[in-house]
Write a protein that holds these residues in place. Structure first.
Motif, PDB file in Angstrom:
ATOM      1  N   ARG A   1      -2.177 -39.125 -14.423  1.00  0.00           N
ATOM      2  CA  ARG A   1      -1.987 -38.246 -13.273  1.00  0.00           C
ATOM      3  C   ARG A   1      -0.611 -37.604 -13.332  1.00  0.00           C
ATOM      4  NH1 ARG A   1      -4.365 -42.959 -10.942  1.00  0.00           N
ATOM      5  NH2 ARG A   1      -6.487 -42.542 -10.188  1.00  0.00           N
ATOM      6  N   TYR A   2      -0.592 -36.279 -13.271  1.00  0.00           N
ATOM      7  CA  TYR A   2       0.701 -35.601 -13.217  1.00  0.00           C
ATOM      8  C   TYR A   2       0.561 -34.224 -12.589  1.00  0.00           C
ATOM      9  CZ  TYR A   2      -0.369 -33.193 -17.768  1.00  0.00           C
ATOM     10  OH  TYR A   2      -0.905 -32.452 -18.811  1.00  0.00           O
ATOM     11  N   ALA A   3       1.682 -33.541 -12.437  1.00  0.00           N
ATOM     12  CA  ALA A   3       1.690 -32.256 -11.740  1.00  0.00           C
ATOM     13  C   ALA A   3       2.325 -31.186 -12.616  1.00  0.00           C
ATOM     14  CB  ALA A   3       2.459 -32.368 -10.417  1.00  0.00           C
ATOM     15  N   LEU A   4       1.758 -29.996 -12.543  1.00  0.00           N
ATOM     16  CA  LEU A   4       2.337 -28.817 -13.179  1.00  0.00           C
ATOM     17  C   LEU A   4       3.107 -28.028 -12.136  1.00  0.00           C
ATOM     18  CD1 LEU A   4      -0.683 -27.612 -15.357  1.00  0.00           C
ATOM     19  CD2 LEU A   4       1.267 -29.012 -16.064  1.00  0.00           C
ATOM     20  N   ARG A   5       4.105 -27.283 -12.574  1.00  0.00           N
ATOM     21  CA  ARG A   5       4.940 -26.532 -11.622  1.00  0.00           C
ATOM     22  C   ARG A   5       4.427 -25.130 -11.359  1.00  0.00           C
ATOM     23  NH1 ARG A   5      10.243 -25.153 -15.276  1.00  0.00           N
ATOM     24  NH2 ARG A   5       9.145 -24.799 -17.221  1.00  0.00           N
ATOM     25  N   VAL A   6       3.423 -24.710 -12.117  1.00  0.00           N
ATOM     26  CA  VAL A   6       2.846 -23.379 -11.931  1.00  0.00           C
ATOM     27  C   VAL A   6       1.335 -23.487 -11.970  1.00  0.00           C
ATOM     28  CG1 VAL A   6       2.677 -21.045 -12.901  1.00  0.00           C
ATOM     29  CG2 VAL A   6       4.847 -22.260 -12.973  1.00  0.00           C
ATOM     30  N   ALA A   7       0.680 -22.700 -11.158  1.00  0.00           N
ATOM     31  CA  ALA A   7      -0.778 -22.760 -11.075  1.00  0.00           C
ATOM     32  C   ALA A   7      -1.443 -22.162 -12.310  1.00  0.00           C
ATOM     33  CB  ALA A   7      -1.255 -22.039  -9.820  1.00  0.00           C
ATOM     34  N   GLU A   8      -2.601 -22.703 -12.607  1.00  0.00           N
ATOM     35  CA  GLU A   8      -3.430 -22.181 -13.687  1.00  0.00           C
ATOM     36  C   GLU A   8      -4.061 -20.853 -13.275  1.00  0.00           C
ATOM     37  OE1 GLU A   8      -6.070 -23.385 -10.653  1.00  0.00           O
ATOM     38  OE2 GLU A   8      -4.279 -24.356 -11.425  1.00  0.00           O
ATOM     39  N   THR A   9      -4.598 -20.125 -14.252  1.00  0.00           N
ATOM     40  CA  THR A   9      -5.351 -18.913 -13.924  1.00  0.00           C
ATOM     41  C   THR A   9      -6.846 -19.127 -14.046  1.00  0.00           C
ATOM     42  OG1 THR A   9      -4.076 -18.154 -15.856  1.00  0.00           O
ATOM     43  CG2 THR A   9      -4.384 -16.636 -14.133  1.00  0.00           C
ATOM     44  N   GLY A  10      -7.252 -19.951 -14.999  1.00  0.00           N
ATOM     45  CA  GLY A  10      -8.665 -20.212 -15.234  1.00  0.00           C
ATOM     46  C   GLY A  10      -8.840 -20.786 -16.624  1.00  0.00           C
TER      47      GLY A  10
ATOM     48  N   TYR B   1     -23.494 -18.620 -16.979  1.00  0.00           N
ATOM     49  CA  TYR B   1     -22.606 -18.541 -15.817  1.00  0.00           C
ATOM     50  C   TYR B   1     -22.170 -17.117 -15.495  1.00  0.00           C
ATOM     51  CZ  TYR B   1     -22.460 -23.598 -15.867  1.00  0.00           C
ATOM     52  OH  TYR B   1     -22.814 -24.922 -15.809  1.00  0.00           O
ATOM     53  N   GLY B   2     -22.170 -16.239 -16.475  1.00  0.00           N
ATOM     54  CA  GLY B   2     -21.808 -14.856 -16.222  1.00  0.00           C
ATOM     55  C   GLY B   2     -20.309 -14.642 -16.174  1.00  0.00           C
ATOM     56  N   PRO B   3     -19.890 -13.383 -16.183  1.00  0.00           N
ATOM     57  CA  PRO B   3     -18.458 -13.060 -16.283  1.00  0.00           C
ATOM     58  C   PRO B   3     -17.609 -13.532 -15.117  1.00  0.00           C
ATOM     59  CG  PRO B   3     -19.773 -11.102 -15.788  1.00  0.00           C
ATOM     60  CD  PRO B   3     -20.739 -12.176 -16.149  1.00  0.00           C
ATOM     61  N   GLU B   4     -18.184 -13.696 -13.944  1.00  0.00           N
ATOM     62  CA  GLU B   4     -17.410 -14.106 -12.778  1.00  0.00           C
ATOM     63  C   GLU B   4     -17.194 -15.623 -12.719  1.00  0.00           C
ATOM     64  OE1 GLU B   4     -15.933 -11.877 -10.897  1.00  0.00           O
ATOM     65  OE2 GLU B   4     -16.885 -10.353 -12.166  1.00  0.00           O
ATOM     66  N   GLU B   5     -18.165 -16.399 -13.175  1.00  0.00           N
ATOM     67  CA  GLU B   5     -18.103 -17.849 -13.021  1.00  0.00           C
ATOM     68  C   GLU B   5     -17.615 -18.591 -14.265  1.00  0.00           C
ATOM     69  OE1 GLU B   5     -18.598 -19.486 -10.219  1.00  0.00           O
ATOM     70  OE2 GLU B   5     -18.933 -17.580  -9.195  1.00  0.00           O
TER      71      GLU B   5
END
Length: 628
Positions: A58-67, A238-242
């Protein structure tokens, strides 16, 4: 910093990857769908009363992912997740120093033609994707076409791959033409068209053919987070959106839950093939040899799951680790370096708790990018070059290192980074100098003077001179902005700050909608040419953040791509560095020391040099686990 990879990596004993084998952007300092429900708990498994698996990192990143679609992301943090789900043909030996590439899903190293233009790769049969509804209840074996499809997805204009430029430059015969055809016709990309330069000869054999010699192609094939195998039916299901939220690979973990910008939970892939801990550390590598002796023969992965949180501010991220909510701290916040690692060693009170610190000079660079198309700070005329050079000389990098970063870095003299070809620890340049007096003189000589008596310099034509720097709303960015303010005030230049989240700044930077921005780039392969991509004009809008255009530099870059490592190539590195220093489209600040810290239950950790698929080599001693 373009840390949140940046997109790629390099090695000493092996050929270096081509450009996106280069650097991934990372940060200096919406309502997403939650897969499997709205809880932030990990998937239930054998473990504690909360339903968490027994062995969870378990750990934390300082910046959010994009996908998690490799064809659509370039940030370091998204690629970290992808790297542990998808697999490339090759990978880096996690204990070898210097870096060494070995087969992953490939059965052996590639068969390479004498001119380094043809590469034949044979897959290991019997590897399967993790189960997914897209496969309609059937086991899905990995085949050669899955790698061809993954590469073609970067070429498909509809995906707007931020790292397509890396592969475009490699010039797989026929692939660029297929992309151009789709662009001109505005018809869907033809995935069924056989491309001579990237094709499957049979179920388990791939053949790559390039228009020119590419001695370091194997490094491109060793980055699973960019060219990991992708099953076509998953993308179509899943298509381009999912698809961004449904990565399905052959790797040791699979995505269990995702709360965008909050929590990413992964679990052991139950369909993962039999793989066992093995490596080839150097004979004199005591740490590597000890790890090999302890874990050799253990089945991988050793963890049941991984939970990654997003905590942008340094203090709460540190406290969550200190309080036992997390058992691993990736990158000790520099604010706490003097308390946690005084003199470079873990503080006695923390050592008594069983914590361990791992400090290393990483293969990255912190820099400021200037938009060369901006009417104020961009341009190639003598006065514009002088303005950028003056700003660079006025930046107090020693103070940034000592005060803001608590001594966790060394000044950068060029764009090449430690542990890569082209990096010379003895190279010195104006980039490493702090000289505000010289900065003022340059501005005076080139007409940047206070013409209206308001105390601020104007441009040579009398129009206002004001800098607008993009920044982020976190504590360290605020400290850096204060230093910028002080440094610019000292030479009479006005500056203001435009604050936004890191992904927004990255998007604006790539679109050319900025004047200057601070970011970080991380190497993803042993080849230092990856760093030079930040000045290569065909990559404007992707790796070339500054939108720098110089034919002499481009010619050097192209020449470097086709020749093997050696004295001739090192000479070209030196020429490229001189051009970068002369035109100053960037200010190269520093290379960072990074300290990771583990709680006593985390076993087997060792920071990778270029690679991110390290979770599978970690174990958790549950008898030492502290309950959160």
């Amino acid at each position: 910093m373009s840390e949140p990879s940046q997109s790629p990596r390099t090695s000493d004993t092996l050929p270096s990857r081509e450009r996106r084998q280069w650097l991934q952007a990372a940060s200096l300092g919406g309502a997403g769908a939650l897969l499997g429900g709205t809880s932030t708990e990990a998937v239930a498994g054998p473990g504690d009363s909360a339903g968490r698996p027994s062995k969870v990192l378990r750990y934390a990143l300082r910046v959010a992912e994009t996908g998690f679609d490799p064809a659509k992301v370039s940030d370091l943090y998204s690629h970290l997740i992808i790297a542990n789900i998808l697999e490339g043909l090759y990978e880096y030996d996690h204990l070898a120093r210097p870096a060494k590439i070995r087969p992953c899903t490939a059965a052996a190293m590639p068969e390479i033609s004498n001119d380094y233009r043809v590469f034949v790769v044979r897959l290991r049969p019997g590897i399967y994707f993790s189960s997914d509804p897209a496969f309609k209840g059937k086991k899905r074996e990995l085949v050669a076409e899955d790698y061809i499809y993954a590469l073609k997805r970067h070429a498909d204009p509809a995906n707007k791959s931020p790292i397509w430029g890396d592969y475009e430059e490699l010039d797989f015969i026929g692939l660029n033409a297929l992309r151009e055809e789709a662009l001109k016709s505005r018809k869907p990309f033809d995935y069924d068209r056989v491309v001579p330069g990237a094709r499957a000869l049979d179920r388990y054999t791939l053949r790559f053919e390039l228009s020119q010699s590419r001695p370091r192609l194997v490094e491109t094939l060793a980055v699973g987070d960019a060219l990991g195998a992708v099953a076509r039916e998953v993308v179509e299901f899943y298509g381009p959106e999912e698809i961004m939220g449904h990565p399905v690979g052959t790797g040791p973990f699979r995505l269990a839950r995702w709360r965008r910008s909050s929590l990413i939970a992964l679990e052991r892939n139950p369909d993962y093939r039999e793989r066992y801990y093995d490596a080839e550390p150097a004979a004199d590598d005591a740490e590597g040899q000890a790890l090999l002796a302890r874990f050799k023969g253990r089945r991988l992965p050793m963890l049941d799951g991984v939970e990654v949180s997003i905590i942008e501010e340094n203090q709460p991220r540190w406290l969550s680790f200190l309080n036992g909510e997390h058992n691993f701290l990736e990158r000790l916040p520099e604010d706490f370096a003097s308390i946690v690692i005084p003199g470079g060693h873990l503080a006695p009170n923390l050592s008594k708790q069983g914590l361990r610190a791992y400090r290393s000079l990483v293969s990255d660079i912190v820099l400021t990018s200037y938009n060369m198309e901006d009417p104020v700070i961009g341009g190639y005329t003598p006065e514009k070059i002088a303005l950028r050079r003056a700003i660079n000389l006025a930046l107090d990098i020693p103070r940034e290192i000592d005060l803001v970063r608590r001594g966790q870095g060394i000044p950068a003299q060029s764009m090449t980074v430690p542990n890569t070809t082209g990096y010379d620890p003895h190279f010195r340049s104006e980039m490493g100098q702090y000289d505000p007096a010289r900065a003022k003189a340059l501005l005076d000589i080139h007409g940047y003077t206070d013409q209206n008596g308001d105390g601020w310099r104007e441009r040579p034509d009398g129009s206002p001179l004001k800098l607008v720097k993009r920044t982020q709303p976190d504590g360290q960015s605020r400290q850096l902005d204060e230093l910028w303010q002080r440094n610019m005030n000292a030479i009479g230049i006005q500056i203001e700050f435009l604050s936004a989240k890191w992904p927004e700044n990255l998007k604006a930077c790539k679109a050319g909608n900025y004047q200057l921005w601070g970011l970080g780039l991380s190497a993803t392969a042993p080849d230092g040419q990856g760093a030079l991509a930040s000045l290569y004009s065909p990559l404007v809008g992707s790796a070339d953040y500054a939108r720098f255009k110089n034919e002499a530099f481009d010619e050097i870059y192209r020449r470097m791509q086709v020749i093997p490592d050696g004295a001739e190539r090192e000479a070209l590195f030196r020429q490229a560095k001189r051009i970068a220093v002369t035109y100053a489209p960037y200010k190269f600040h520093l290379h960072r020391y990074v300290t990771d810290v583990t709680r006593p239950e985390v076993l087997g950790y060792r920071r990778g040099v270029f690679w991110q698929n390290w979770w599978q080599y970690i174990d958790i001693d549950t008898s030492l686990t502290r309950k959160a």
